[in-house]
Design an enzyme around this catalytic site. Structure first.
Site, PDB file in Angstrom:
ATOM      1  CG  ASP A 269      34.456  17.610  60.755  1.00  0.00           C
ATOM      2  OD1 ASP A 269      34.855  16.895  59.813  1.00  0.00           O
ATOM      3  OD2 ASP A 269      34.141  18.813  60.602  1.00  0.00           O
ATOM      4  CB  SER A 270      34.533  11.877  58.977  1.00  0.00           C
ATOM      5  OG  SER A 270      35.770  11.523  59.573  1.00  0.00           O
TER       6      SER A 270
ATOM      7  CD  GLU B 156      35.528  21.075  56.324  1.00  0.00           C
ATOM      8  OE1 GLU B 156      34.511  21.574  55.802  1.00  0.00           O
ATOM      9  OE2 GLU B 156      35.571  19.910  56.762  1.00  0.00           O
TER      10      GLU B 156
ATOM     11  CD  GLU C  23      36.478  15.268  51.287  1.00  0.00           C
ATOM     12  OE1 GLU C  23      36.867  15.886  52.304  1.00  0.00           O
ATOM     13  OE2 GLU C  23      35.530  14.457  51.298  1.00  0.00           O
TER      14      GLU C  23
HETATM   15  O1  KIV Z   1      36.626  14.629  58.656  1.00  0.00           O
HETATM   16  C1  KIV Z   1      37.309  13.924  57.894  1.00  0.00           C
HETATM   17  O2  KIV Z   1      37.397  12.696  58.026  1.00  0.00           O
HETATM   18  C2  KIV Z   1      38.027  14.592  56.810  1.00  0.00           C
HETATM   19  C3  KIV Z   1      38.674  13.731  55.775  1.00  0.00           C
HETATM   20  C4  KIV Z   1      37.657  13.185  54.846  1.00  0.00           C
HETATM   21  C5  KIV Z   1      39.762  14.432  55.054  1.00  0.00           C
HETATM   22  O3  KIV Z   1      38.054  15.785  56.757  1.00  0.00           O
END
Ligand code: KIV
Length: 266
Positions: free
Chosen positions: A43-44, A112, A179
């Protein structure tokens, strides 16, 4: 084709494996060529694709769209997809949204949190959906943390994170992501659980490594976190190409030359 069995075998034999975030078809094809072991539709994408300040605005439909792009274009990697912010608060919602991502082509859904996820992890496992639980700096909780800060520092926080990791694995989690936690804590978690652990800013001792694709191509904007390495301009990428950067990342993680001490927190 990488499966969970492949990653479990890698963990047993001590073979380090790779994960990169990916959101579109062209990059997914390049990652297939470089034999990147796992892909995360993170979700980044809220930040690197959509231009938001956090992952919070990302929707299940956004995740399904990008997951389908990757699933059509890469037949080598195990595909992980994030359940976005507030899409797994209740069990029925979580189950319906997991179904959407799995039907879009995900092999594993990532969520998460900590031990509060146990019931959900078990429900999904029983319904044929493996989970990856993301612990440590969990970006969906940025407003609880008051910023993007290293987690698990100090005995109490470290003990809680270790207990959370064991609890979700006992509940049936197939993978963990850690993380931005101290390297020593990531090592302790990796040794304590039977499932593969993927680290980002968590030192060299996790079973696998993940980076946001744009970051490892030198496109991080603002302050660059210490755990990032730019594989595009690395002199060992003699072709100076994106495919070369992916291949160099794959090689560096496998042989254990990335990450180094300089990429980790204490
Ligand atoms: O959303 C993402 O890209 C992530 C990574 C940073 C592990 O959760």
């Amino acid at each position: 084709m990488t499966t969970l069995s492949t990653l479990n075998k890698f963990k047993k034999e001590g073979t380090k494996f790779t994960c990169l975030t990916c959101y579109d078809s062209m990059f997914a094809r390049m990652m297939e060529k470089a034999e990147i072991d796992t892909i995360l539709i993170g979700d980044s994408l809220g930040m690197v694709v959509q231009g938001h300040d956090s992952t919070l605005p990302v929707t299940v439909n956004d995740m399904a769209y990008h997951t389908a792009n990757i699933a059509r274009s890469n037949k080598h990697a195990l595909i992980l997809a994030d359940l976005p912010f507030m899409s797994y608060v209740t069990l029925p919602e979580a189950v319906a949204n997991s179904r959407t991502l799995m039907q879009a082509g995900a092999h594993v859904v990532k969520i998460e949190g900590g031990s509060e996820l146990c019931e959900l992890v078990t429900t999904l496992a029983q319904a044929g959906t493996p989970t990856c639980v993301h612990l440590g700096l969990t970006p969906q909780s940025v407003n609880v943390f008051g910023g993007y800060k290293i987690q698990g520092r100090g005995d109490e926080a470290a003990d809680k994170l270790l207990a959370d990791a064991k609890a979700v694995v006992d509940a049936g989690a197939a993978l963990l992501v850690l993380e931005c936690v101290p390297g020593a804590l990531a090592k302790a978690v990796t040794e304590a659980v039977a499932v593969p652990v993927i680290g980002i800013g968590a030192g060299a001792d996790t079973d696998g490594q993940v980076l946001v694709m744009h970051d490892m191509l030198g496109m991080a904007h603002g302050r660059v976190p210490r755990f990032i390495h730019d594989f595009l301009t690395d002199e060992r990428n003699s072709a100076h190409s994106i495919e070369g950067a992916f291949a160099l990342y794959q090689q560096s993680v496998r042989e254990g030359s990335f990450p180094t001490e300089q990429h980790q927190f204490s």
